[in-house]
Design an enzyme around this catalytic site. Structure first.
Site, PDB file in Angstrom:
ATOM      1  N   HIS B  78       0.847  -1.196   0.000  1.00 56.33           N
ATOM      2  CA  HIS B  78       0.000   0.000   0.000  1.00 56.33           C
ATOM      3  C   HIS B  78       0.885   1.250   0.000  1.00 56.33           C
ATOM      4  O   HIS B  78       0.684   2.178  -0.794  1.00 56.33           O
ATOM      5  CB  HIS B  78      -0.912  -0.008   1.236  1.00 56.33           C
ATOM      6  N   ASP B 107       7.317  22.501 -25.373  1.00 58.39           N
ATOM      7  CA  ASP B 107       7.198  21.118 -24.875  1.00 58.39           C
ATOM      8  C   ASP B 107       8.271  20.930 -23.812  1.00 58.39           C
ATOM      9  O   ASP B 107       8.985  21.876 -23.490  1.00 58.39           O
ATOM     10  CB  ASP B 107       7.383  20.102 -26.022  1.00 58.39           C
ATOM     11  N   TRP B 143       7.542  -0.387   4.004  1.00 60.40           N
ATOM     12  CA  TRP B 143       8.060   0.238   2.771  1.00 60.40           C
ATOM     13  C   TRP B 143       9.534   0.614   2.907  1.00 60.40           C
ATOM     14  O   TRP B 143      10.217   0.825   1.916  1.00 60.40           O
ATOM     15  CB  TRP B 143       7.217   1.466   2.389  1.00 60.40           C
ATOM     16  N   SER B 170      12.876   5.945 -13.589  1.00 58.77           N
ATOM     17  CA  SER B 170      11.821   6.796 -14.140  1.00 58.77           C
ATOM     18  C   SER B 170      11.827   8.159 -13.463  1.00 58.77           C
ATOM     19  O   SER B 170      11.736   9.208 -14.118  1.00 58.77           O
ATOM     20  CB  SER B 170      10.471   6.103 -13.963  1.00 58.77           C
ATOM     21  N   SER B 171      11.938   8.150 -12.135  1.00 59.75           N
ATOM     22  CA  SER B 171      11.937   9.416 -11.385  1.00 59.75           C
ATOM     23  C   SER B 171      13.128  10.277 -11.781  1.00 59.75           C
ATOM     24  O   SER B 171      13.004  11.492 -11.942  1.00 59.75           O
ATOM     25  CB  SER B 171      12.021   9.157  -9.882  1.00 59.75           C
ATOM     26  N   HIS B 254      13.927  10.964   3.971  1.00 62.65           N
ATOM     27  CA  HIS B 254      13.351  12.215   4.429  1.00 62.65           C
ATOM     28  C   HIS B 254      13.200  13.242   3.311  1.00 62.65           C
ATOM     29  O   HIS B 254      12.121  13.826   3.158  1.00 62.65           O
ATOM     30  CB  HIS B 254      14.025  12.798   5.659  1.00 62.65           C
ATOM     31  N   GLU B 256      12.648  12.470   0.422  1.00 62.43           N
ATOM     32  CA  GLU B 256      11.523  11.900  -0.330  1.00 62.43           C
ATOM     33  C   GLU B 256      10.191  12.445   0.197  1.00 62.43           C
ATOM     34  O   GLU B 256       9.259  12.716  -0.557  1.00 62.43           O
ATOM     35  CB  GLU B 256      11.570  10.366  -0.233  1.00 62.43           C
ATOM     36  N   TYR B 258       9.669  15.343   1.352  1.00 62.20           N
ATOM     37  CA  TYR B 258       9.491  16.688   0.791  1.00 62.20           C
ATOM     38  C   TYR B 258       9.272  16.648  -0.710  1.00 62.20           C
ATOM     39  O   TYR B 258       8.617  17.527  -1.268  1.00 62.20           O
ATOM     40  CB  TYR B 258      10.668  17.590   1.195  1.00 62.20           C
ATOM     41  N   SER B 269      -0.257  27.383  -3.784  1.00 61.49           N
ATOM     42  CA  SER B 269       0.156  28.773  -4.039  1.00 61.49           C
ATOM     43  C   SER B 269      -0.403  29.304  -5.354  1.00 61.49           C
ATOM     44  O   SER B 269      -0.418  30.521  -5.571  1.00 61.49           O
ATOM     45  CB  SER B 269       1.682  28.870  -4.058  1.00 61.49           C
ATOM     46  N   HIS B 303      15.778  11.643  12.652  1.00 58.75           N
ATOM     47  CA  HIS B 303      14.612  11.751  13.541  1.00 58.75           C
ATOM     48  C   HIS B 303      13.653  10.581  13.329  1.00 58.75           C
ATOM     49  O   HIS B 303      12.749  10.376  14.115  1.00 58.75           O
ATOM     50  CB  HIS B 303      13.899  13.111  13.396  1.00 58.75           C
ATOM     51  N   HIS B 304      13.845   9.824  12.254  1.00 52.96           N
ATOM     52  CA  HIS B 304      13.026   8.616  12.034  1.00 52.96           C
ATOM     53  C   HIS B 304      13.523   7.454  12.887  1.00 52.96           C
ATOM     54  O   HIS B 304      12.911   6.404  12.901  1.00 52.96           O
ATOM     55  CB  HIS B 304      13.070   8.210  10.556  1.00 52.96           C
ATOM     56  N   THR B 329       8.121  26.342   6.990  1.00 52.57           N
ATOM     57  CA  THR B 329       6.763  25.840   6.732  1.00 52.57           C
ATOM     58  C   THR B 329       5.738  26.827   7.286  1.00 52.57           C
ATOM     59  O   THR B 329       4.701  27.088   6.654  1.00 52.57           O
ATOM     60  CB  THR B 329       6.570  24.441   7.358  1.00 52.57           C
ATOM     61  N   LYS B 332       5.164  29.648   5.001  1.00 49.48           N
ATOM     62  CA  LYS B 332       4.252  29.318   3.902  1.00 49.48           C
ATOM     63  C   LYS B 332       2.792  29.427   4.356  1.00 49.48           C
ATOM     64  O   LYS B 332       1.961  30.045   3.669  1.00 49.48           O
ATOM     65  CB  LYS B 332       4.529  27.899   3.386  1.00 49.48           C
ATOM     66  N   ARG B 451       1.961   0.227  15.265  1.00 44.90           N
ATOM     67  CA  ARG B 451       1.578   0.168  13.857  1.00 44.90           C
ATOM     68  C   ARG B 451       1.971  -1.189  13.275  1.00 44.90           C
ATOM     69  O   ARG B 451       2.694  -1.958  13.900  1.00 44.90           O
ATOM     70  CB  ARG B 451       2.255   1.297  13.066  1.00 44.90           C
TER      71      ARG B 451
END
Lengths: 166, 526
Positions: B78, B107, B143, B170-171, B254, B256, B258, B269, B303-304, B329, B332, B451
């Protein structure tokens, strides 16, 4: 981008056509450096700690990025010059760094007799594709300004017709 | 006529290929944008179906529907499908559609590369999903695919690694294309500080992707060699360090996060000023805040893993660095609210989703701040509090922005207005149900529910049942979204070129739908 200029010594009029390029090669290299330095630094620190398999992937990716920047910058150096003399019209195509003829001269050169030259702005036959601009004379034709936007093509066609009629 | 000219004749004088081959061979940014968005929608429903399985199993305590191994596969795949298959392709689709139109380019800079980067993805996800039919089943280690647990996976392991590599390639190709397009193909007068914020956020996102993807590629390849080539990068028994995998993974992981949210900032915006009928408040500060968030994202990864065991000074560094992210943040959020302040506001569906984003993303941001506090994190770590936090950021953040963007630009893409009544219904159903789904998970986490478990103690039963009901309603609500999109593609009230009264930007100067090749008029940037 279209630049029309005249040579004061002769009756020659020149129209220089280039694609838009919003970043110089030097600026592109600065951007590449801004990505490469931190990425290589991290990869080398990890390699020094024994996790060397990140380094080849970083190298491969940077090579791909450099190649992409090079290809696009190279394509953006295309240049076409339409020179309108008293008796001839010459279309030159090539690449330049600033001015067309400086680096090895044009790669393709076609000369027409001015009296027979027509400027054709042709519909593509379908609304999906942009119109095309041709220099036509005596059964021969050369397409110019493929990289320009529609409105720019229309303006260029009008300018060429005006110069030819003078 | 020269040969070269004849070749050009052949190329230009017919339209795009007919039928299926048009989509396979297309190099047009709008076609490829559409393909990305459709793939994202399909994967959103595949990943969503897995979420339904998870919530159905957790509806009551005890084992009901699936076995624990399959449940773990569901949580793992998932996440992989939603992150790499739904959110990232959706943003890439938006980038394909919008960036050339916003910067006045005909293009993308590298159209063939663009085609390849899309067509790799369906194969990558087919490969990933095919592992369910292999001996040992699909990936079930989460994941993050931490070793040594992930090395116990069955025959599907190398296929999963290959799928991640393909998605990564691809990315990277997509990011290179975005960077080169933005830097080289801006219309005359479109200086960097005149670019729409969506373009800015994507430029910084692409930078992050290019800077971090090789780290992920290296990490998963080392997992592969640990399993099949007798290396011991992450095997303690062979002198390796399994904790180092976590450091390397989160050095990618991390940023990722963002990568998944910065383009959302760009979307909001664009939408808020349109419906507030005011220019965006603090454009420059928005750009600098985005860049600051990107920079900070490289120095907060641990921090993870506060609970993994690290020196106190390390915990303090990562705690303070993480808390610093709240500053840009906050800038924003302040700017979005200031843009709305005394604006002539209307509340069409895109604006509803944008306001929903601002409120609920801020909730996710605040719970992120709670998680950043290292001593508190020891209680929250690996609980449902974390699940609630990142779903507020990714569902009501990233996915809400994608829905806002779809409603906002769909009339431009299709030439037809969407059904406003159904759009609003979709918003309210989603917003009520998503809060019923995720808010109780904060309480579950604070009460200690871990979890990634298929069964739980009975004291968690009530909130889990409520959460599951919210989940089912949210899932069904998304069918309404698909219906609205399909209905709009098929017809409806014709949209004007500007579509929204308060919309500004080059894309709104084009007809609705825009021509196959962008810019029938030369863009004027003042």
């Amino acid at each position: 981008m279209v630049i029309s200029e005249s040579c004061p010594d002769t009756a020659l009029r020149r129209v220089v056509i280039r694609p838009n390029r919003s970043l110089s090669w030097r600026q592109s290299m600065i951007f590449l450096g801004a990505i490469a330095v931190p990425l290589l630094l991290i990869s080398m620190v990890l390699a020094a700690r024994g996790f060397w398999l990140i380094l080849p992937f970083a190298g491969l990716e940077l090579a791909a990025l450099y190649a992409s920047v090079y290809v696009v910058s190279h394509a953006a150096r295309r240049c076409e010059v339409v020179s309108i003399g008293e008796t001839t019209v010459t279309v030159e195509k090539g690449r330049d760094r600033g001015r067309c003829a400086e680096r090895g001269g044009p790669q393709q050169r076609t000369e027409f007799a001015r009296g027979w030259v027509r400027v054709e702005l042709a519909e593509s036959g379908t609304s999906w594709y942009p119109r095309r601009l041709w220099i036509v004379a005596s059964g021969r034709r050369v397409e110019i300004a493929e990289f320009l936007a529609e409105e720019e093509k229309a303006e260029l066609a009008a300018e060429l017709r005006r110069l030819l009629s003078v | 006529m020269s040969t070269a000219t004849a070749t050009h004749d052949d190329h230009h004088d017919h339209g795009p290929a007919k039928g299926l081959m048009r989509w396979v061979t297309t190099t047009n940014h709008k076609d490829i944008g559409t393909l990305y968005l459709l793939l994202a929608l399909v994967n959103f429903f595949i990943g969503g179906a897995m979420a339904m399985v998870i919530r159905a199993e957790l509806f009551q305590p005890g084992m009901q529907i699936v076995d624990p191994q399959f449940f773990n596969s569901m949580t793992t795949v998932h996440a992989l499908v939603m992150i790499f298959g739904a959110v990232m392709p959706a943003f890439t689709g938006l980038a394909n559609w919008l960036i050339p139109m916003m910067i006045g380019a005909p293009d993308m800079a590298l159209p063939r590369l663009n085609n390849f980067s899309f067509w790799i993805l369906p194969f990558a996800f087919t490969l990933l999903l095919s592992t369910f039919f292999m001996n040992g089943g699909g990936p079930a280690a989460g994941w993050t695919i931490y070793p040594p647990l992930v090395l116990q996976m069955g025959d599907g392991f190398p296929f999963m690694i290959f799928a991640i590599h393909l998605a990564g390639i691809s990315s990277i190709m997509g990011s290179i294309n975005v960077v080169v397009t933005i830097l080289n193909m801006r219309a005359p007068g479109m200086t960097l500080m005149k670019m729409p914020l969506f373009v800015w956020t994507w430029l910084i996102t692409a930078y992050l992707l290019i800077a971090t993807m090789p780290v992920l590629a290296g990490a998963v390849t080392m997992l592969l060699t640990d399993k099949f080539a007798a290396t011991s990068f992450f095997s303690a028994a062979g002198g390796g360090d399994p904790v180092m995998y976590q450091h390397i993974f989160w050095f990618f992981g991390h940023p990722e996060v963002y990568i998944l949210i910065l383009p959302a900032f760009g979307v909001v915006s664009a939408i808020v000023p349109t419906f507030a009928r005011k220019p965006l408040f603090g454009y420059s500060s928005m750009v600098y805040a985005t860049a600051s968030i990107a920079f900070l994202s490289f120095i907060v990864w641990a921090h993870h893993m506060f609970t993994v065991g690290m020196p106190v000074v390390g915990e303090l560094f990562f705690m303070y660095a993480t808390m610093m992210i709240a500053v840009p943040t906050g800038v924003k959020v302040f700017n979005w609210v200031s843009t709305m302040w005394k604006g002539s506001m209307t509340f069409e569906t895109p604006m509803l989703f944008a306001i929903g984003f601002i409120i609920m993303f801020t909730i996710g941001g605040f719970s992120g701040l709670m998680l950043a506090i290292a001593p508190s994190d020891f209680q929250y770590h690996d609980t449902y509090f974390v699940v609630a936090h990142f779903h507020y950021v990714l569902v009501t953040g990233a996915i809400y922005s994608i829905m806002a963007a779809t409603y906002y630009w769909l009339p431009k893409w299709t030439g037809n207005m969407y059904d406003e009544k159904l759009g609003k219904m979709h918003f309210w159903l989603s917003t009520v149900s998503v809060n019923v789904l995720f808010f109780p998970q904060h309480f579950l986490g604070l009460a200690g529910m871990p979890r990634r478990i298929p069964d739980y103690a009975v004291q968690f039963a009530d909130w889990n049942m409520i959460s599951s009901i919210g989940g089912f309603v949210f899932g069904v609500s998304q069918l309404l979204f698909a219906y609205v999109v399909i209905k709009t593609i098929r017809g409806g009230e014709k949209a004007t070129d500007q579509v929204w009264e308060g919309a500004h930007g080059l894309e709104w100067t084009l007809p609705s739908p825009p021509p196959y090749h962008t810019f029938t008029e030369a863009p004027q940037v003042k």
